[in-house]
Design a protein around this motif. Structure first.
Motif, short mmCIF file in Angstrom:
data_model
loop_
_atom_site.label_atom_id
_atom_site.label_comp_id
_atom_site.label_asym_id
_atom_site.label_seq_id
_atom_site.Cartn_x
_atom_site.Cartn_y
_atom_site.Cartn_z
N THR A 166 0.84 -1.20 0.00
CA THR A 166 0.00 0.00 0.00
C THR A 166 0.87 1.24 0.00
O THR A 166 1.81 1.37 0.79
CB THR A 166 -0.92 0.03 1.23
OG1 THR A 166 -1.77 -1.11 1.20
CG2 THR A 166 -1.76 1.30 1.26
N SER A 180 -4.52 6.84 -0.94
CA SER A 180 -3.67 5.65 -0.99
C SER A 180 -4.01 4.84 -2.22
O SER A 180 -5.10 4.96 -2.79
CB SER A 180 -3.84 4.79 0.27
OG SER A 180 -5.13 4.21 0.32
N LYS A 182 -2.50 0.81 -4.20
CA LYS A 182 -1.69 -0.36 -3.96
C LYS A 182 -0.85 -0.70 -5.18
O LYS A 182 -1.36 -0.67 -6.32
CB LYS A 182 -2.55 -1.56 -3.56
CG LYS A 182 -1.78 -2.67 -2.87
CD LYS A 182 -2.69 -3.51 -1.99
CE LYS A 182 -1.90 -4.49 -1.15
NZ LYS A 182 -2.76 -5.23 -0.20
#
Length: 681
Positions: A166, A180, A182
């Motif tokens: 992440t 955020s 990934k």
């Protein structure tokens, strides 16, 4: 006799046991640039390894590591110096959930007057500091973000790459998460001036927008990238930790500009493994400051006892180097070198004994090539003590583990090699502005003394097999001067001896494991903990516990020492026995070795304000000759002796004794130099 008289006699006995050895005694050190003097939480030493590093515009290098025995998990380095007051979570006032006063970390970042780390508890720690002042760091905030592998900061943004891939973005003013995304296998990040993110995942470096959208720019020719950073002028700096062992530099669009460092690194030197200014080893991190100077950090992964930090001018000339080569390591002297060549399990040092304390040792070579030999046991924590032997003129290294075991055996390729030139420089930093060569920094004054000769052949050690006997205890093992292997704590209450049968055509020592010479152990010992054999005098030494003096702790050498003369000749005559000393906690010594006319035994740790002293016994009489203690050159400091064979000793041609003692507290070996007042025999 009254109680007062008894007490006075006890004090006199303790004072006598602590009396210094007669003659000339000095205490120095090898294996660390700095002496490590100072109280808990302060002092100068180079930490034992590094996970990541970042470089501030002023040239301050910030490091992150999961462990340093004395707590320097995050170090600050500049102009060849290191911070003397360690930083810590809550300014070391308590509430730490990670090692090193809360600073154990895999990731570190710096921007302006703030630097950041995420410790192993998953807390982001923010420190205020005054650029240029290595001791100004103060913990001002912390926030939980999760366990983190990589970290970067720039402008108003902090980017944390979590261990699960992440990529988390935080506002630098509030530390609040702003977004955020990934990236599988992501482990490092660098923030460009336009706010885009370069993310290292696997062996590929890809550019993303802050919303996680890939821009289409990607770098796939970086070999085995270990880390990435961005210079103040926008250049992307990549450490290729693959076979090339070079720093690769790209422009802001990911266009390759060139390399820094000789291709192949130390492994490609001639002879292989030779250390020089232009060759790198196990690259961990690199960065560039505002003046265009480049900083390169090297060292085996994990708390390995290796960290080399170098600084170069834009013209590619080395300006300074700092290094550490010891953790739970005990070095050994190469036979025939008269104490001037020392091996650890993964490095070779030359030692000029004419120089002042701590200034005479220099790195000559690294003996591990993790790209060519990825299954080398030393890469998995194998070996803490190096025991060097010359067999038919060839160096052979035996290693014993922290808790004994082994030995494992390593050999070195033979062949005719030229020595790599000492002025071997890595070249001009790619993309740097034209440097004024007239004011460029000169090469660092680290040329090795050519009069101190290393064996011919490769410096790279090859794993040649293990002699580990897994159905036994691990403590009482030793390799004598003839490379015979002794084992005294195996099954059947027997002492076993495996004489060397010679070398194979490939240079590997040969032993008959199925048919050792066997001898009954003396009935006086209920437990044998160490063994030593003196080839010159045919004397065997056993260390252990008796019924009258039983064990009070684990892993120590024992309470009683016995000498037997004429052992292999068949006489096996008991010459003497002696009770071994104890410290303030009634603990016996931890490690020992025999050299010349003396046995040297080091205590396990400092107790009651007394450092871990070395007791010296005259092997002709079984009487204590005196003690050695860490001297003013190292601030009187010693850490724990944290391994079974944490002391090695030798006698020089001029009669002087050299004694190496593990000092993992501050990443070095103590080096005692003792010339007895009596004439050498």
């Amino acid at each position: 006799m009254n109680k007062l008289t008894c007490a006075m006699l006890g004090l006199l006995t303790s004072a006598a046991m602590a009396a210094p050895v007669p003659g000339k005694l000095e205490c120095s050190w090898v294996g660390n640039t700095f002496a490590g003097a100072g109280n808990n939480g302060e002092g100068e030493w180079v930490q034992n390894y590094m996970e990541e590093m970042e470089v501030a515009p002023d040239g301050t290098v910030f490091t992150a590591a999961l462990w340093d025995e004395a707590g320097r998990c995050t170090g600050l380095y500049r102009d060849g110096k290191v911070n003397t007051n360690l930083i810590g979570e809550n300014d070391r006032k308590g509430g730490h959930n990670a090692w090193g006063w809360g600073t154990a970390a895999r990731a570190v970042a710096v921007w302006g007057d703030r630097f950041y780390l995420v410790n192993t508890d998953g807390n982001l720690l923010e420190f205020a500091w005054k650029p240029g002042d290595l001791n100004s760091g103060k913990n001002v905030r912390k926030m939980a973000v999760g366990k983190t592998a990589g970290l970067s900061a720039r402008g108003s943004l902090i980017v944390a790459v979590l261990e699960d891939g992440t990529v988390k973005m935080l506002d630098r003013a509030t530390l609040k998460e702003t977004g955020s995304f990934k990236v599988p296998s992501a482990r490092d990040a660098a923030i460009a001036a336009d706010g885009s993110l370069w993310i290292l995942a696997g062996d590929r470096i890809t550019q993303y927008k802050s919303d996680g959208t890939a821009t289409g720019l990607s770098i796939s020719d970086a070999g085995k990238p270990q880390s990435i950073s961005i210079a103040p002028d926008g250049r992307l700096v990549v450490c290729d930790d693959g076979p090339r062992q070079q720093v690769r530099i790209y422009d802001v669009a990911g266009k390759f500009l060139g390399t820094f460092g000789r291709e192949g690194g130390m492994a490609a030197a001639n002879p292989p493994g030779t250390a020089s200014a232009g060759r790198f080893f196990s690259l961990r991190g690199a960065g560039i400051d505002a003046q265009g100077n480049i900083y390169v950090g090297m060292g085996l992964p994990g708390p390995s006892g290796n960290f080399i930090l170098r600084n170069y001018s834009p013209a590619g000339l080395q300006k300074w180097q700092l290094s550490s080569h010891a953790f739970v390591d005990c070095f050994d002297f190469l036979p025939g070198s008269d104490g001037q060549v020392i091996y650890s399990v993964d490095s070779i040092l030359r030692v000029d004994l004419s120089k002042p304390e701590g200034q005479g040792w220099q790195l000559a070579a690294m003996t591990v090539d993790k790209n060519r030999y990825p299954d080398d046991p030393r890469l998995k924590g194998g070996g803490s003590t190096a025991i060097m032997r010359l067999i038919e003129g060839r160096p052979v290294m035996y290693t014993l583990g922290q808790m004994g075991g082994g030995p494992e055996i390593y050999t070195f390729d033979q062949g005719a090699y030229r020595v790599a030139p000492e002025d071997d420089q890595p070249g001009v930093v790619p993309g740097a502005a034209a440097a004024d060569k007239s004011v460029a920094a000169p090469p660092a004054p680290n040329a090795l003394n050519p009069a101190i000769r290393l064996p011919t052949g490769s410096r790279i050690a090859h794993f040649a097999g293990s002699f580990d006997l897994k159905d036994s205890e691990a403590w009482a093992r030793e390799i004598d001067a003839n490379a015979g292997i002794w084992w005294a704590d195996g099954p059947g209450n027997k002492l076993r001896y495996y004489p060397l049968k010679g070398l194979s055509p490939e240079g590997v020592p040969q032993y008959d494991r199925k048919a050792p010479q066997e001898f009954p152990l003396p009935e006086m010992f209920k437990q044998v903990c160490r063994v030593a054999y003196d080839v010159k005098t045919d004397s065997l030494y056993l260390f252990g516990y008796t019924a009258e003096r039983p064990s009070k702790s684990w892993g120590l050498i024992g309470s009683v020492m016995a000498k037997y003369d004429g052992y292999l000749k068949g006489e096996r005559k008991l010459a003497w026995t002696a009770d071994l000393p104890v410290d303030g906690e009634q603990l016996h010594p931890k490690s020992m070795d025999i050299a010349g006319d003396y046995a040297f035994m080091v205590m396990v740790k400092p107790t009651n304000g007394v450092p871990a002293m070395v007791h010296v016994m005259d092997t002709r009489t079984g009487k204590i000759a005196g003690t050695m203690q860490p001297g003013p050159a190292v601030g009187g400091n010693s850490g724990w002796v944290d391994q079974s064979h944490g002391l090695r000793a030798m006698q020089r041609k001029n009669g002087e004794y050299l004694i190496l003692v593990e000092e993992d507290g501050r990443c070095k070996n103590l080096l005692y130099r003792w010339t007895p007042s009596e004439a050498p025999r």
